[in-house]
Design a protein around this motif. Structure first.
Motif, short mmCIF file in Angstrom:
data_model
loop_
_atom_site.label_atom_id
_atom_site.label_comp_id
_atom_site.label_asym_id
_atom_site.label_seq_id
_atom_site.Cartn_x
_atom_site.Cartn_y
_atom_site.Cartn_z
N THR A 61 0.81 -1.22 0.00
CA THR A 61 0.00 0.00 0.00
C THR A 61 0.84 1.27 0.00
O THR A 61 0.29 2.37 -0.02
N SER A 62 2.16 1.12 0.06
CA SER A 62 3.03 2.31 0.04
C SER A 62 3.44 2.62 -1.39
O SER A 62 3.07 1.93 -2.33
N GLN A 63 4.21 3.65 -1.53
CA GLN A 63 4.68 4.08 -2.84
C GLN A 63 6.11 3.64 -3.11
O GLN A 63 6.70 4.05 -4.11
N GLN A 64 6.65 2.80 -2.24
CA GLN A 64 8.03 2.35 -2.38
C GLN A 64 8.11 0.84 -2.19
O GLN A 64 7.27 0.25 -1.49
N PRO A 65 9.12 0.21 -2.79
CA PRO A 65 9.33 -1.23 -2.53
C PRO A 65 9.65 -1.46 -1.06
O PRO A 65 10.32 -0.63 -0.42
N GLN A 66 9.17 -2.59 -0.52
CA GLN A 66 9.38 -2.90 0.89
C GLN A 66 10.31 -4.10 1.04
O GLN A 66 10.45 -4.92 0.14
N THR A 67 10.96 -4.17 2.18
CA THR A 67 11.98 -5.21 2.41
C THR A 67 11.63 -6.15 3.56
O THR A 67 12.36 -7.11 3.79
#
Length: 480
Positions: A61-67
């Protein structure tokens, strides 16, 4: 961007371990960067331990890739976890791509022990055994859940009691039973109150505080299922496994010592040999341990089976070109609450397990099973593995996917000078499913070390003969 699931899934577990150790844990809330579009919990109850599989379709749901993807686990459940495995559609997870995809599917499987309770706690010799499981009604997640469902797979369709809720929004019953499978849901977002507190309550119930299933107008926060389990609940309180390497004899000697107990429903009345014999003739299912199936590797020989009394003749060993099979029958049927201690061992050609890194070299690679044991479902409370290498072995290293505490020392045995280097690995809370995993041990064994034993023996005999010759030359006569 790459995501290590071992790091992400265990993120909250680390905090929970600190809480279990009474260490102050800073307040932590995972970043709300995911949403569980659909989540399915599946509980497999076919063995005396449970496998909880959480399959989730997650959305970034964010605008960036998650780790990282965090999986919360109640503190009380940490000592019960035997293993954790993460997968995606392609198989086991090492690293995977999680960018700005619309959705992604992950699957986490937890194996938990000591969560099933016999209800009733004691039964007659001819009665059936029933186990009871208590779990939270709603899944616990660090992220919002749009839709969820729970499936419970029992070993048989004989499920006399299970929690029933009111009808769902579409009018269908919220506890549908189809054969041996019970399904709850689908549900929408869980109520705010059904989070960690509900999971902790269900964990406490699973540890022995569970109550009988109740039917009433109030909606409980937990799901309780009581089902038939006709097999024994085999629990090994302690297992010692020794693997001894002999270069001179070209032999790999294996010995395992077991301290078993039947953790199922206890025997209510006195044991009747007549009843046991008659029911065994018709092969009725029983909750007692009457035989242990022990598969060995091809080429196994010199098999022995003993207990505290001595050699046990009620065993059967079959070996041919395709398999080596050992059936162990205890001296008596082991009912709930009863214990049995025994030892089993065998020999094998060393060449099938030991290789050299370079032909004719001095560096060796030993690959052996971390655990063998019976194929019957077993939980291991304490497991100890000792790898005894030949005297003079150096530069000892090992690799195993099973975490364990390590101890090294010298093991003294026959004709040794200093002792044999021994690698001792100790671990806890294992299950029989790790039987297929190996341990790899590398070490250096120079030719001079291989000559140590024959030279020692030769020197010993030479010393004895020399002393005998010198003593024979001494004149002990009083007079000529």
């Amino acid at each position: 961007m790459r995501l290590s699931m071992a790091r992400g899934v265990l993120g909250l577990l680390a905090l929970a371990f600190c809480a279990a150790a009474s260490t102050p844990v800073p307040s932590f809330t995972p970043p709300q960067v995911f949403k569980n579009v659909n989540l399915l919990r599946t509980y497999d109850l076919s063995k005396p331990y449970i496998k909880e599989t959480i399959a989730a379709i997650v959305e970034n749901t964010s605008q960036q890739p998650q780790t990282e993807y965090f999986l919360p686990v109640p503190t009380a459940a940490l000592p019960l976890i035997s293993s954790i495995e993460a997968k995606d559609k392609k198989g086991d997870l090492g690293e995977l791509e999680v960018n700005l995809l619309p959705t992604y599917t992950i699957q986490v499987t937890l194996v938990l022990t000591n969560v099933l309770t016999p209800v009733p706690a004691s039964i007659a010799q001819t009665e059936q055994q029933f186990l009871q499981l208590t779990i939270p009604r709603y899944a616990v997640s660090a992220y919002p859940i749009e839709k969820q469902k729970t499936k419970i797979k029992c070993p048989s369709a004989d499920i006399p009691e299970y929690t029933k809720f009111g009808n769902l929004s579409d009018g269908s019953p919220d506890a549908s039973k189809s054969g041996s499978i019970i399904t709850y849901g689908p549900y929408g977002p869980p109520p705010p109150a059904s989070s960690a507190a509900e999971a902790e309550s269900a964990t406490e119930s699973a540890e022995g505080k569970s109550e009988p299933v109740k039917s009433g107008a109030s909606e409980p926060d937990t799901i309780t299922v009581r089902y038939e389990y006709t097999s024994p609940i085999i629990h090994a309180t302690k297992v010692e496994r020794d693997i001894e390497v002999s270069h001179w004899g070209g032999n790999l000697a294996t010995e395992e010592r077991y301290w078993l107990t039947n953790a199922g429903a206890k025997l209510k009345d006195n044991f009747s040999r007549v009843t046991w014999t008659s029911r065994s003739y018709y092969n009725y299912p029983t909750a007692a341990i009457k035989v242990l199936t022990y598969p060995l590797h091809l080429g196994s020989s010199d098999v022995y089976y003993t207990d505290e009394i001595g050699n046990v003749t009620t065993s059967r060993f079959r070996s041919n070109a395709r398999e080596a099979h050992l059936e162990l029958k205890p001296r008596y049927p082991v009912f709930g609450g009863w214990n049995y201690t025994f030892t089993v061992g065998w020999n094998h050609d060393l060449k099938n397990y030991l290789k050299t890194k370079v032909v004719g070299g001095e560096e060796y690679v030993l690959k052996v099973p971390f655990m063998q044991g019976p194929t019957d479902p077993i939980t291991y409370e304490s497991f100890e593995l000792r790898v005894i290498l030949p005297e003079g072995a150096t530069n000892i290293q090992y690799h195993s996917s099973i975490p364990a505490s390590e101890t090294r020392y010298l093991h003294q045995t026959y004709m040794d000078t200093l002792g044999r280097p021994t690698l001792k690995l100790t671990t806890k809370n294992l299950v029989d499913e790790i039987r297929g995993k190996d341990i790899i041990v590398t070490y250096t064994y120079p030719a001079t070390a291989a000559l140590r034993k024959p030279l020692t023996i030769s020197a010993g005999f030479l010393t004895i003969f020399t002393l005998s010759w010198l003593l024979s030359r001494v004149d002990v006569r009083i007079g000529k």
